[in-house]
Write a protein that holds these residues in place. Structure first.
Motif, PDB file in Angstrom:
ATOM      1  N   VAL A 521      -3.299  -0.706  14.944  1.00 23.80           N
ATOM      2  CA  VAL A 521      -3.864  -1.210  13.688  1.00 23.80           C
ATOM      3  C   VAL A 521      -2.959  -0.825  12.521  1.00 23.80           C
ATOM      4  CG1 VAL A 521      -5.817  -1.018  12.088  1.00 23.80           C
ATOM      5  CG2 VAL A 521      -6.228  -1.196  14.548  1.00 23.80           C
ATOM      6  N   PHE A 522      -2.339   0.348  12.608  1.00 21.73           N
ATOM      7  CA  PHE A 522      -1.466   0.823  11.534  1.00 21.73           C
ATOM      8  C   PHE A 522      -0.091   0.149  11.563  1.00 21.73           C
ATOM      9  CE2 PHE A 522      -4.490   4.204  12.459  1.00 21.73           C
ATOM     10  CZ  PHE A 522      -4.986   4.504  11.192  1.00 21.73           C
ATOM     11  N   THR A 523       0.307  -0.419  12.680  1.00 18.08           N
ATOM     12  CA  THR A 523       1.609  -1.091  12.763  1.00 18.08           C
ATOM     13  C   THR A 523       1.509  -2.605  12.603  1.00 18.08           C
ATOM     14  OG1 THR A 523       1.475  -1.254  15.188  1.00 18.08           O
ATOM     15  CG2 THR A 523       2.504   0.717  14.272  1.00 18.08           C
ATOM     16  N   CYS A 524       0.305  -3.163  12.797  1.00 21.41           N
ATOM     17  CA  CYS A 524       0.124  -4.618  12.713  1.00 21.41           C
ATOM     18  C   CYS A 524       0.591  -5.211  11.382  1.00 21.41           C
ATOM     19  CB  CYS A 524      -1.348  -4.950  12.975  1.00 21.41           C
ATOM     20  SG  CYS A 524      -1.715  -6.715  12.945  1.00 21.41           S
ATOM     21  N   THR A 550       0.318  -3.614   1.127  1.00 18.36           N
ATOM     22  CA  THR A 550      -1.015  -4.201   0.926  1.00 18.36           C
ATOM     23  C   THR A 550      -1.678  -4.539   2.264  1.00 18.36           C
ATOM     24  OG1 THR A 550       0.032  -6.379   0.631  1.00 18.36           O
ATOM     25  CG2 THR A 550      -0.505  -5.122  -1.359  1.00 18.36           C
ATOM     26  N   GLY A 551      -0.886  -4.984   3.224  1.00 19.50           N
ATOM     27  CA  GLY A 551      -1.436  -5.263   4.549  1.00 19.50           C
ATOM     28  C   GLY A 551      -1.943  -4.004   5.223  1.00 19.50           C
ATOM     29  N   LEU A 552      -1.202  -2.891   5.083  1.00 22.77           N
ATOM     30  CA  LEU A 552      -1.621  -1.627   5.680  1.00 22.77           C
ATOM     31  C   LEU A 552      -2.934  -1.149   5.069  1.00 22.77           C
ATOM     32  CD1 LEU A 552      -1.043   0.788   7.512  1.00 22.77           C
ATOM     33  CD2 LEU A 552       0.319   1.793   5.654  1.00 22.77           C
ATOM     34  N   VAL A 553      -3.048  -1.240   3.749  1.00 19.97           N
ATOM     35  CA  VAL A 553      -4.298  -0.839   3.084  1.00 19.97           C
ATOM     36  C   VAL A 553      -5.455  -1.703   3.568  1.00 19.97           C
ATOM     37  CG1 VAL A 553      -5.485  -0.718   0.860  1.00 19.97           C
ATOM     38  CG2 VAL A 553      -3.119   0.068   1.043  1.00 19.97           C
ATOM     39  N   SER A 554      -5.234  -3.005   3.689  1.00 15.20           N
ATOM     40  CA  SER A 554      -6.283  -3.922   4.148  1.00 15.20           C
ATOM     41  C   SER A 554      -6.715  -3.589   5.571  1.00 15.20           C
ATOM     42  CB  SER A 554      -5.782  -5.370   4.088  1.00 15.20           C
ATOM     43  OG  SER A 554      -5.403  -5.722   2.784  1.00 15.20           O
ATOM     44  N   SER A 582     -14.537  -3.381  14.927  1.00 18.06           N
ATOM     45  CA  SER A 582     -13.771  -2.498  14.036  1.00 18.06           C
ATOM     46  C   SER A 582     -12.278  -2.784  14.171  1.00 18.06           C
ATOM     47  CB  SER A 582     -14.060  -1.036  14.366  1.00 18.06           C
ATOM     48  OG  SER A 582     -15.407  -0.711  14.146  1.00 18.06           O
ATOM     49  N   LEU A 583     -11.836  -2.966  15.402  1.00 17.94           N
ATOM     50  CA  LEU A 583     -10.425  -3.266  15.632  1.00 17.94           C
ATOM     51  C   LEU A 583     -10.059  -4.644  15.089  1.00 17.94           C
ATOM     52  CD1 LEU A 583     -10.121  -1.860  19.272  1.00 17.94           C
ATOM     53  CD2 LEU A 583      -9.209  -0.832  17.192  1.00 17.94           C
ATOM     54  N   LEU A 584     -10.931  -5.633  15.319  1.00 17.12           N
ATOM     55  CA  LEU A 584     -10.663  -6.975  14.794  1.00 17.12           C
ATOM     56  C   LEU A 584     -10.577  -6.967  13.271  1.00 17.12           C
ATOM     57  CD1 LEU A 584     -12.789  -9.444  16.964  1.00 17.12           C
ATOM     58  CD2 LEU A 584     -10.305  -9.279  16.835  1.00 17.12           C
ATOM     59  N   PHE A 587      -7.114  -5.461  12.531  1.00 19.53           N
ATOM     60  CA  PHE A 587      -5.954  -6.293  12.874  1.00 19.53           C
ATOM     61  C   PHE A 587      -5.847  -7.529  11.985  1.00 19.53           C
ATOM     62  CE2 PHE A 587      -6.052  -4.300  17.223  1.00 19.53           C
ATOM     63  CZ  PHE A 587      -4.775  -3.790  17.168  1.00 19.53           C
ATOM     64  N   ILE A 588      -6.919  -8.297  11.887  1.00 18.85           N
ATOM     65  CA  ILE A 588      -6.837  -9.607  11.235  1.00 18.85           C
ATOM     66  C   ILE A 588      -6.527  -9.506   9.743  1.00 18.85           C
ATOM     67  CG2 ILE A 588      -8.139 -11.706  10.691  1.00 18.85           C
ATOM     68  CD1 ILE A 588      -9.477 -11.425  13.428  1.00 18.85           C
ATOM     69  N   PRO A 589      -7.250  -8.693   8.944  1.00 17.13           N
ATOM     70  CA  PRO A 589      -6.865  -8.577   7.527  1.00 17.13           C
ATOM     71  C   PRO A 589      -5.457  -8.022   7.345  1.00 17.13           C
ATOM     72  CG  PRO A 589      -9.069  -7.698   7.878  1.00 17.13           C
ATOM     73  CD  PRO A 589      -8.471  -7.929   9.229  1.00 17.13           C
ATOM     74  N   GLY A 590      -5.083  -7.032   8.162  1.00 17.72           N
ATOM     75  CA  GLY A 590      -3.740  -6.465   8.035  1.00 17.72           C
ATOM     76  C   GLY A 590      -2.665  -7.498   8.283  1.00 17.72           C
ATOM     77  N   PHE A 591      -2.853  -8.333   9.299  1.00 14.86           N
ATOM     78  CA  PHE A 591      -1.880  -9.360   9.640  1.00 14.86           C
ATOM     79  C   PHE A 591      -1.827 -10.457   8.567  1.00 14.86           C
ATOM     80  CE2 PHE A 591      -0.913 -13.451  11.625  1.00 14.86           C
ATOM     81  CZ  PHE A 591       0.307 -13.173  12.217  1.00 14.86           C
ATOM     82  N   ILE A 592      -3.002 -10.971   8.170  1.00  9.20           N
ATOM     83  CA  ILE A 592      -3.047 -12.097   7.219  1.00  9.20           C
ATOM     84  C   ILE A 592      -2.561 -11.675   5.842  1.00  9.20           C
ATOM     85  CG2 ILE A 592      -4.596 -13.683   6.016  1.00  9.20           C
ATOM     86  CD1 ILE A 592      -6.278 -13.812   8.551  1.00  9.20           C
ATOM     87  N   VAL A 593      -3.047 -10.529   5.351  1.00 10.75           N
ATOM     88  CA  VAL A 593      -2.678 -10.096   3.995  1.00 10.75           C
ATOM     89  C   VAL A 593      -1.183  -9.811   3.912  1.00 10.75           C
ATOM     90  CG1 VAL A 593      -2.967  -8.247   2.295  1.00 10.75           C
ATOM     91  CG2 VAL A 593      -4.970  -9.219   3.424  1.00 10.75           C
ATOM     92  N   SER A 594      -0.633  -9.096   4.886  1.00 18.27           N
ATOM     93  CA  SER A 594       0.795  -8.779   4.835  1.00 18.27           C
ATOM     94  C   SER A 594       1.640 -10.045   4.894  1.00 18.27           C
ATOM     95  CB  SER A 594       1.180  -7.833   5.977  1.00 18.27           C
ATOM     96  OG  SER A 594       1.070  -8.472   7.234  1.00 18.27           O
ATOM     97  N   THR A 595       1.214 -11.017   5.691  1.00 22.09           N
ATOM     98  CA  THR A 595       1.962 -12.275   5.802  1.00 22.09           C
ATOM     99  C   THR A 595       1.934 -13.043   4.488  1.00 22.09           C
ATOM    100  OG1 THR A 595       1.414 -12.421   8.164  1.00 22.09           O
ATOM    101  CG2 THR A 595       2.182 -14.431   7.077  1.00 22.09           C
TER     102      THR A 595
END
Length: 775
Positions: A521-524, A550-554, A582-584, A587-595
């Motif tokens: 989750v921290f690397t996604c 911002t993705g990491l914070v999300s 919790s994992l979803l 993962f999903i906000p971290g991936f979408i926000v960082s992108t």
């Protein structure tokens, strides 16, 4: 007690949690464990490391090079790449955690766990083509960030890479400790960590990455042989007392009587139509791809092979790896269910199940002390391959990205694209009306004095205070000698740090389940910024850094927020933050926000760029001076971005040496552009694309479609699935055991013959010269 009449229970029966554990009784003595791990596995690996050293020294004659330590010469064969990647993909969690998932979800859990990881491997293989065609000289992925964006982004990716490496080491520490605790008597935490440190570092310190490839072959071959023997022992050549728990009839009857989780079709464990299974498959895919992209050990294995060999190796590894978790998890999870059903309750507590104790319990119950040695060997093999790969990965980051760049660079106050030897630019980029001075240094391949220096080095003529004869490359060669010593100290430091690091994480209260699922989750959030670094010319340093943060914070906020909604909230941190949702929500906000943030900020920050117009005809029809002039007039654009990454090279071990045949075929001159690489490896990209499409079709569409077409498995259908998994494993075993040594042996023999022809040729020239002088 196991053995109650299952007719006493009315179907569907819901297995209650164990109140008291039927814990395993450790049967391996401490001295037996020490002999097996420290003298057996570690001692054997040291011998392999010494043998590899001799091969590189006397046959390939390149062990004096720092790069060879971290890329094994850059010409590793397809099969050796495949078995090494398979070995590194086989974490202990695949043996311990995959049955845990199957126990909770049913057959769908095992299938979707496997598909999630395989799909991540296939997707990662696509990225590797970009690496080898746009940065053929790179040894680490932060090097690419440094060449394009400078030190800021490079430091960020160094932190990400090291965090990922230490997260994986934590995973294998917990898995190794869990296995040894339940199999061996009187083992302290300190002894376990010491044994793991010796296993991880015993041979990579001697032979570098190349030894890791050789050891990985033996590890993978042993893993597949043992797994095949285990399958035969419990499924085909089975004893009567074991058959009661492992026959297809017994397994099917038990699973049909048990009540499966909500979301499974008909609440059955015998269905692939499972919402929890699909959710878990998505989580596993995101988990695996996050770790694959950010794990330098994966990049290192890829860098060690040419594009076609590396790509093919990844795809073959995906097909090989599938055989192990499916073969083990199907049998062990259903056998455990059968034992527990006859007992009327789970035999292990929920915590023990999460720790991965199902496999040890089943194997010891069915096979006794012999089974304990089998499991210990299996887990030790996976520990060695994965652990040594992580030690090499951390060491390469410390050497190439920290020491060479920030602590003791060879030449200070230079740009990433400047030549190490002369300090002039390796790419023609102008600043306003001022054009940079261009490097015209000759490579070590064109330098006669370098050849003599290498001969002196191989002959052992280097005494304290020795100075190399070559005035161009001598100082840099001496600098690399210092780096080789620093590399050794880095490895020793990393190996030694495993013991205190392991003590800290064990005392922290973490468990294998949390480390395995929460770390990615921290690397996604760094996944897409890394992809943009290697594939998108429009990416900027500001966009990648802001997007990643911002993705990491999300991701962290999403995981914590969702975890707090479960019973106990964040006070039950390690359990609730690894719940499916919790994992979803991590993962999903971290991936979408960082992108999104990376793209938006990069587009806003990106100044207009002129495009360098090159095509294949221009490169082949114009002289080098004309190409330089063309580049000078168009100093910005996509091609210049990849010229920066192509400038990553070692003047003593240039990638021209590895691709000399390919470049000779297109008459490439001193100037190499991305278009040269596209021209040379265009066919490779097409073949790789076809391979990826076929692999995706098999694992993303065909297998899931066949599985979903069956509602609840009948006994014959279950027998068919088990048979496919078993035969897949047996076929993979034959490939793993036979093909790699044949290919590697042929490669060594060809190099030996080339060396012999070279000696004969030069001996003839020397004799002719002497004869002419005498006349």
């Amino acid at each position: 007690m196991v053995g109650k009449d299952n007719n006493l229970f009315q179907c569907p029966f819901d297995l209650p949690s164990a109140v008291e554990s039927a814990r395993l009784n450790p049967v391996i003595e401490k001295y037996e464990l020490a002999l097996l791990m420290l003298l057996g596995f570690a001692g054997f690996s040291v011998l392999i490391g010494i043998a590899y050293n001799k091969i590189r020294h006397y046959v390939f004659r390149d062990f004096h090079s720092l790069d060879v330590v971290f890329d094994a010469g850059g010409r590793v064969s397809v099969s050796l790449t495949a078995v090494t990647l398979t070995s590194q993909l086989l974490w202990p969690s695949d043996i311990l955690q995959s049955p845990t998932i199957a126990n909770k979800v049913g057959v769908a859990g095992s299938l979707f766990y496997t598909l999630g990881i395989v799909l991540a491997v296939i997707v990662f293989s696509v990225l590797c083509i970009h690496l080898k065609t746009r940065a053929p000289g790179a040894k680490t992925f932060p090097q690419i960030a440094y060449a394009r964006f400078g030190g800021g982004v490079q430091i960020m990716f160094c932190v990400v890479a090291l965090f990922t490496n230490f997260g994986i080491i934590a995973n294998i520490i917990f898995a190794g400790k869990a296995t040894i605790d339940v199999l061996a008597k009187d083992t302290s935490t300190e002894f376990i960590l010491f044994s793991l440190a010796v296993l991880f570092g015993s041979y990579c310190l001697i032979g570098g990455l190349g030894t890791t490839f050789y050891i990985s072959y033996f590890n993978t071959a042993l893993i597949f042989i043992i797994t095949s023997l285990f399958i035969l022992k419990v499924s085909y050549l089975v004893e009567p007392e074991v058959e009661a728990f492992t026959s297809v009839k017994s397994l099917h009857n038990t699973m049909a009587c048990l009540k499966g989780p909500e979301g499974n079709y008909g609440n059955s464990f015998l269905t692939f139509r499972s919402v929890p299974g699909m959710i878990f498959g998505i989580i596993t895919f995101l988990l695996a791809i996050s770790l694959s992209f950010c794990d330098q050990a994966n990049w290192q294995s890829r860098i060690a092979a040419k594009p076609l060999e590396g790509m093919s190796g990844f795809l073959i590894a995906a097909f090989l790896w599938v055989a192990i978790p499916t073969s083990i998890s199907f049998v062990t999870s259903m056998a455990y269910k059968t034992m527990s059903f006859r007992n009327g309750t789970n035999l292990l507590t929920d915590l023990e199940i999460d720790e991965g104790y199902i496999t040890p319990y089943v194997i010891q119950t069915l096979l006794g002390k012999e089974g304990c040695y089998v499991l210990l060997t299996l887990v030790t093999m996976t520990l060695m391959s994965t652990g040594s790969g992580e030690v090499m990965a951390i060491s390469s980051i410390l050497v190439y990205d920290i020491f060479k760049v920030h602590i003791k660079p060879f030449r200070s106050n230079t740009k990433p694209t400047d030549c190490d030897l002369c300090g002039k630019s390796k790419i023609p980029v102008s600043s306003g009306n001022i054009q940079t001075q261009l490097c015209k240094c000759v490579t070590s391949l064109e330098c006669d004095l370098c050849g003599q220096d290498v001969k002196d080095r191989l002959a052992g003529h280097l005494e304290p205070g020795f100075k190399y004869k070559c005035p161009i490359h001598g100082k840099f060669r001496h600098y690399e000698d210092q780096l080789l010593q620093y590399k050794s100290w880095c490895m020793v430091g990393v190996i030694a740090a495993i013991i205190p690091y392991g003590l800290i994480i064990i005392e922290s209260g973490m468990n294998l389940n949390w480390v395995f699922f929460a770390t990615p989750v921290f690397t996604c959030p760094f996944l897409m910024p890394l992809y943009f670094t290697i594939s998108w010319t429009g990416a900027t340093a500001k966009g990648l850094v802001i997007g990643s943060i911002t993705g990491l914070v999300s991701a962290v906020v999403g995981m914590m927020a969702c975890g707090s909604t479960y019973e106990g909230g964040l006070s039950n941190f390690y359990t609730n933050t690894t719940q499916d949702y919790s994992l979803l929500f991590g993962f999903i906000p971290g991936f979408i926000v960082s992108t999104l943030i990376s793209v938006i900020v990069s587009l806003c920050d990106n100044k207009s760029k002129d495009k360098v117009v090159f095509n294949e005809d221009f490169i082949t029809e114009h002289s080098e001076d004309q190409i330089w002039d063309k580049l000078k007039t168009k100093s910005k654009g996509p091609e210049v971005e990849w010229l920066k990454t192509m400038s990553i090279d070692n003047p003593l071990n240039t990638y021209r040496r590895i691709y000399r045949k390919e470049f000779a075929a297109i008459n490439a001159g001193r100037i190499l552009t991305p278009l040269h690489m596209e021209h040379v490896f265009g066919r490779t990209k097409r073949v790789s694309t076809i391979g990826v499409i076929i692999s995706l079709a098999i694992f993303l569409f065909i297998i899931p479609s066949v599985a979903a077409s069956q509602e609840i498995l009948t006994e014959n259908q279950l027998r068919s699935w088990l048979s496919v998994c078993h035969h897949w494993c047996l076929i993979a075993t034959v490939f793993v055991v036979i093909i790699p040594p044949i290919q590697e042996g042929l490669q060594i023999w060809r190099q030996y013959k080339r060396n012999k022809r070279f000696i004969v040729k030069h001996s003839s020239e020397i004799s002719l010269t002497i004869t002419q002088q005498q006349n």
